[in-house]
Each structure stands twice: as structure tokens, then as C-alpha cells.
Design a protein around this motif. Sequence first.
Motif, PDB file in Angstrom:
ATOM      1  N   LEU A  72       0.821  -1.206   0.000  1.00 26.25           N
ATOM      2  CA  LEU A  72       0.000   0.000   0.000  1.00 26.25           C
ATOM      3  C   LEU A  72       0.860   1.264   0.000  1.00 26.25           C
ATOM      4  CD1 LEU A  72      -2.918  -1.051   2.340  1.00 26.25           C
ATOM      5  CD2 LEU A  72      -3.073  -0.472  -0.085  1.00 26.25           C
ATOM      6  N   LEU A  73       2.001   1.208   0.650  1.00 26.35           N
ATOM      7  CA  LEU A  73       2.906   2.358   0.625  1.00 26.35           C
ATOM      8  C   LEU A  73       3.477   2.577  -0.779  1.00 26.35           C
ATOM      9  CD1 LEU A  73       4.838   1.943   3.982  1.00 26.35           C
ATOM     10  CD2 LEU A  73       3.313   3.819   3.365  1.00 26.35           C
ATOM     11  N   GLU A  74       3.759   1.487  -1.479  1.00 27.45           N
ATOM     12  CA  GLU A  74       4.305   1.592  -2.834  1.00 27.45           C
ATOM     13  C   GLU A  74       3.296   2.186  -3.805  1.00 27.45           C
ATOM     14  OE1 GLU A  74       5.852  -2.073  -4.340  1.00 27.45           O
ATOM     15  OE2 GLU A  74       7.335  -2.245  -2.730  1.00 27.45           O
ATOM     16  N   THR A  75       2.043   1.747  -3.711  1.00 30.00           N
ATOM     17  CA  THR A  75       1.036   2.206  -4.667  1.00 30.00           C
ATOM     18  C   THR A  75       0.366   3.492  -4.213  1.00 30.00           C
ATOM     19  OG1 THR A  75      -0.709   0.898  -3.639  1.00 30.00           O
ATOM     20  CG2 THR A  75       0.520  -0.126  -5.450  1.00 30.00           C
ATOM     21  N   ASP A  76       0.213   3.655  -2.902  1.00 28.41           N
ATOM     22  CA  ASP A  76      -0.443   4.822  -2.310  1.00 28.41           C
ATOM     23  C   ASP A  76      -1.849   5.048  -2.885  1.00 28.41           C
ATOM     24  OD1 ASP A  76      -0.458   6.839  -0.396  1.00 28.41           O
ATOM     25  OD2 ASP A  76       0.061   8.363  -1.880  1.00 28.41           O
ATOM     26  N   GLU A  77      -2.507   3.972  -3.216  1.00 32.89           N
ATOM     27  CA  GLU A  77      -3.889   4.025  -3.698  1.00 32.89           C
ATOM     28  C   GLU A  77      -4.563   2.708  -3.345  1.00 32.89           C
ATOM     29  OE1 GLU A  77      -3.399   2.648  -8.308  1.00 32.89           O
ATOM     30  OE2 GLU A  77      -2.964   4.740  -7.835  1.00 32.89           O
ATOM     31  N   PRO A  78      -5.889   2.652  -3.441  1.00 36.54           N
ATOM     32  CA  PRO A  78      -6.588   1.414  -3.101  1.00 36.54           C
ATOM     33  C   PRO A  78      -6.143   0.249  -3.989  1.00 36.54           C
ATOM     34  CG  PRO A  78      -8.131   3.232  -3.278  1.00 36.54           C
ATOM     35  CD  PRO A  78      -6.812   3.734  -3.774  1.00 36.54           C
ATOM     36  N   LEU A  79      -6.131  -0.930  -3.393  1.00 36.00           N
ATOM     37  CA  LEU A  79      -5.813  -2.147  -4.124  1.00 36.00           C
ATOM     38  C   LEU A  79      -6.975  -3.120  -4.002  1.00 36.00           C
ATOM     39  CD1 LEU A  79      -2.140  -2.933  -3.033  1.00 36.00           C
ATOM     40  CD2 LEU A  79      -2.905  -2.291  -5.310  1.00 36.00           C
ATOM     41  N   ALA A  80      -7.256  -3.805  -5.095  1.00 42.26           N
ATOM     42  CA  ALA A  80      -8.235  -4.888  -5.037  1.00 42.26           C
ATOM     43  C   ALA A  80      -7.589  -6.055  -4.293  1.00 42.26           C
ATOM     44  CB  ALA A  80      -8.640  -5.310  -6.445  1.00 42.26           C
ATOM     45  N   ILE A  81      -8.397  -6.805  -3.580  1.00 42.81           N
ATOM     46  CA  ILE A  81      -7.876  -7.950  -2.820  1.00 42.81           C
ATOM     47  C   ILE A  81      -7.108  -8.890  -3.750  1.00 42.81           C
ATOM     48  CG2 ILE A  81      -8.532 -10.001  -1.490  1.00 42.81           C
ATOM     49  CD1 ILE A  81      -9.036  -7.717   0.219  1.00 42.81           C
ATOM     50  N   HIS A  82      -7.660  -9.164  -4.934  1.00 44.34           N
ATOM     51  CA  HIS A  82      -6.992 -10.112  -5.837  1.00 44.34           C
ATOM     52  C   HIS A  82      -5.623  -9.585  -6.287  1.00 44.34           C
ATOM     53  CE1 HIS A  82      -7.709  -8.026  -9.710  1.00 44.34           C
ATOM     54  NE2 HIS A  82      -8.838  -7.619  -9.145  1.00 44.34           N
ATOM     55  N   GLN A  83      -5.461  -8.268  -6.401  1.00 46.88           N
ATOM     56  CA  GLN A  83      -4.146  -7.694  -6.734  1.00 46.88           C
ATOM     57  C   GLN A  83      -3.164  -7.895  -5.587  1.00 46.88           C
ATOM     58  OE1 GLN A  83      -5.626  -3.692  -7.434  1.00 46.88           O
ATOM     59  NE2 GLN A  83      -4.898  -3.792  -9.558  1.00 46.88           N
ATOM     60  N   LEU A  84      -3.655  -7.655  -4.382  1.00 50.20           N
ATOM     61  CA  LEU A  84      -2.828  -7.827  -3.195  1.00 50.20           C
ATOM     62  C   LEU A  84      -2.424  -9.286  -3.027  1.00 50.20           C
ATOM     63  CD1 LEU A  84      -1.634  -6.204  -0.869  1.00 50.20           C
ATOM     64  CD2 LEU A  84      -3.773  -6.549   0.370  1.00 50.20           C
ATOM     65  N   VAL A  85      -3.370 -10.187  -3.205  1.00 52.46           N
ATOM     66  CA  VAL A  85      -3.090 -11.627  -3.096  1.00 52.46           C
ATOM     67  C   VAL A  85      -2.056 -12.039  -4.137  1.00 52.46           C
ATOM     68  CG1 VAL A  85      -4.091 -13.930  -3.437  1.00 52.46           C
ATOM     69  CG2 VAL A  85      -5.286 -12.253  -2.025  1.00 52.46           C
ATOM     70  N   ALA A  86      -2.222 -11.577  -5.372  1.00 54.77           N
ATOM     71  CA  ALA A  86      -1.280 -11.921  -6.442  1.00 54.77           C
ATOM     72  C   ALA A  86       0.118 -11.432  -6.111  1.00 54.77           C
ATOM     73  CB  ALA A  86      -1.760 -11.348  -7.764  1.00 54.77           C
ATOM     74  N   ARG A  87       0.213 -10.217  -5.600  1.00 56.58           N
ATOM     75  CA  ARG A  87       1.518  -9.643  -5.256  1.00 56.58           C
ATOM     76  C   ARG A  87       2.200 -10.449  -4.166  1.00 56.58           C
ATOM     77  NH1 ARG A  87       2.973  -3.392  -4.405  1.00 56.58           N
ATOM     78  NH2 ARG A  87       1.891  -3.347  -6.380  1.00 56.58           N
ATOM     79  N   LEU A  88       1.455 -10.800  -3.124  1.00 54.55           N
ATOM     80  CA  LEU A  88       2.032 -11.568  -2.030  1.00 54.55           C
ATOM     81  C   LEU A  88       2.388 -12.981  -2.468  1.00 54.55           C
ATOM     82  CD1 LEU A  88       0.947  -9.117  -0.415  1.00 54.55           C
ATOM     83  CD2 LEU A  88       0.315 -10.714   1.365  1.00 54.55           C
ATOM     84  N   ALA A  89       1.534 -13.591  -3.279  1.00 56.91           N
ATOM     85  CA  ALA A  89       1.797 -14.955  -3.746  1.00 56.91           C
ATOM     86  C   ALA A  89       3.039 -15.000  -4.630  1.00 56.91           C
ATOM     87  CB  ALA A  89       0.589 -15.499  -4.495  1.00 56.91           C
ATOM     88  N   ASP A  90       3.189 -14.017  -5.490  1.00 62.15           N
ATOM     89  CA  ASP A  90       4.381 -13.966  -6.345  1.00 62.15           C
ATOM     90  C   ASP A  90       5.647 -13.852  -5.503  1.00 62.15           C
ATOM     91  OD1 ASP A  90       2.789 -14.182  -8.573  1.00 62.15           O
ATOM     92  OD2 ASP A  90       2.888 -12.048  -9.079  1.00 62.15           O
ATOM     93  N   ALA A  91       5.579 -13.074  -4.428  1.00 60.25           N
ATOM     94  CA  ALA A  91       6.740 -12.898  -3.558  1.00 60.25           C
ATOM     95  C   ALA A  91       7.037 -14.158  -2.746  1.00 60.25           C
ATOM     96  CB  ALA A  91       6.520 -11.717  -2.622  1.00 60.25           C
ATOM     97  N   GLU A  92       5.993 -14.899  -2.358  1.00 60.50           N
ATOM     98  CA  GLU A  92       6.170 -16.075  -1.502  1.00 60.50           C
ATOM     99  C   GLU A  92       6.366 -17.369  -2.271  1.00 60.50           C
ATOM    100  OE1 GLU A  92       3.157 -16.631   1.499  1.00 60.50           O
ATOM    101  OE2 GLU A  92       3.086 -14.504   1.953  1.00 60.50           O
ATOM    102  N   HIS A  93       5.994 -17.396  -3.536  1.00 56.21           N
ATOM    103  CA  HIS A  93       5.989 -18.648  -4.298  1.00 56.21           C
ATOM    104  C   HIS A  93       7.394 -19.175  -4.543  1.00 56.21           C
ATOM    105  CE1 HIS A  93       4.528 -21.788  -6.871  1.00 56.21           C
ATOM    106  NE2 HIS A  93       5.263 -21.365  -7.882  1.00 56.21           N
TER     107      HIS A  93
END
Length: 136
Positions: free
Chosen positions: A52-73
Motif C-alpha cells: 500500500l505504501l508503494e502504490t499509495d492508492e486502493p488495491l483490489a484484494i486479488h491484486q494484493l493476493v497476487a503480489r504476495l503470492a508472487d513474492a512467496e511462491h
Amino acid sequence: MTIHTDRLTNASDRRGRRGTDLPATFVDDSIPTAAVRRLLSNERRRAVVDALLETDEPLAIHQLVARLADAEHDATAVTSLHELRQRIHVSLCRTHLPLLENHRVVDYDPENGRVTPGARLSAVGSLLEVDLDGLE
């Protein structure tokens, strides 16, 4: 200990037990140090704050999930990316986002599937690089 932003502090007041320099204001209003530790002790919550600090705008849950999954995968792991995304989605919606919302770090709208920066996001985000064990 409760952290108050309305109190003027000098450099010695901002030092933790290990001498780590801490920001003069940790969070808007006041938030107990134990709550800050709890919020930032989990990697997924830290990743949400960072995203959220990087984008500084609202994020859809699916965008947030995708970002975290890509980092953790891990491509060598037995768990598929789809399964990982499901696990992350459940943990965010049931645990992490409600906790962050309770402390006004994010505004979570489950009906619309949106996560918006909260009033305390930047203040808590400024502590991402601080050694939390140094907080008194």
C-alpha cells in the motif's frame, strides 16, 4: 508503553534499549508499542503495508493476493501457485486485514474487495525498517 505523537521528544527519548534511533512520531494519535510489534511481526502484514505504501492508492484484494503470492511462491515447492493464492486470500481476509483495520492502518471493504491506505499507514510503514526489539 504507549506512543504519543503530541509529546515533544529529543533524541535520547527516541532511542530504544539497543540505541536504535526511532522516528519522533510512531503513529497518529497513540498506539501501544505492543500493538506495533504485533502488527509488524508477521511477514504478510508487513507485505500489505509495504504494498500500500508503494502504490499509495486502493488495491483490489486479488491484486494484493497476487503480489504476495508472487513474492512467496517457490517454484520447487509442492504447493501450487493457485493453492498458495487461496491460502493467502483466506489469511488476509480472516486475520491480517481485519487486524490492520482495527488499528486504522488500512481500510478494508470486504464487500467491494478493496483495501485502502488508512490513517496510520505511513506512520506504521516508517517502522518497517526499525528493529522492533529495540522498542521499549
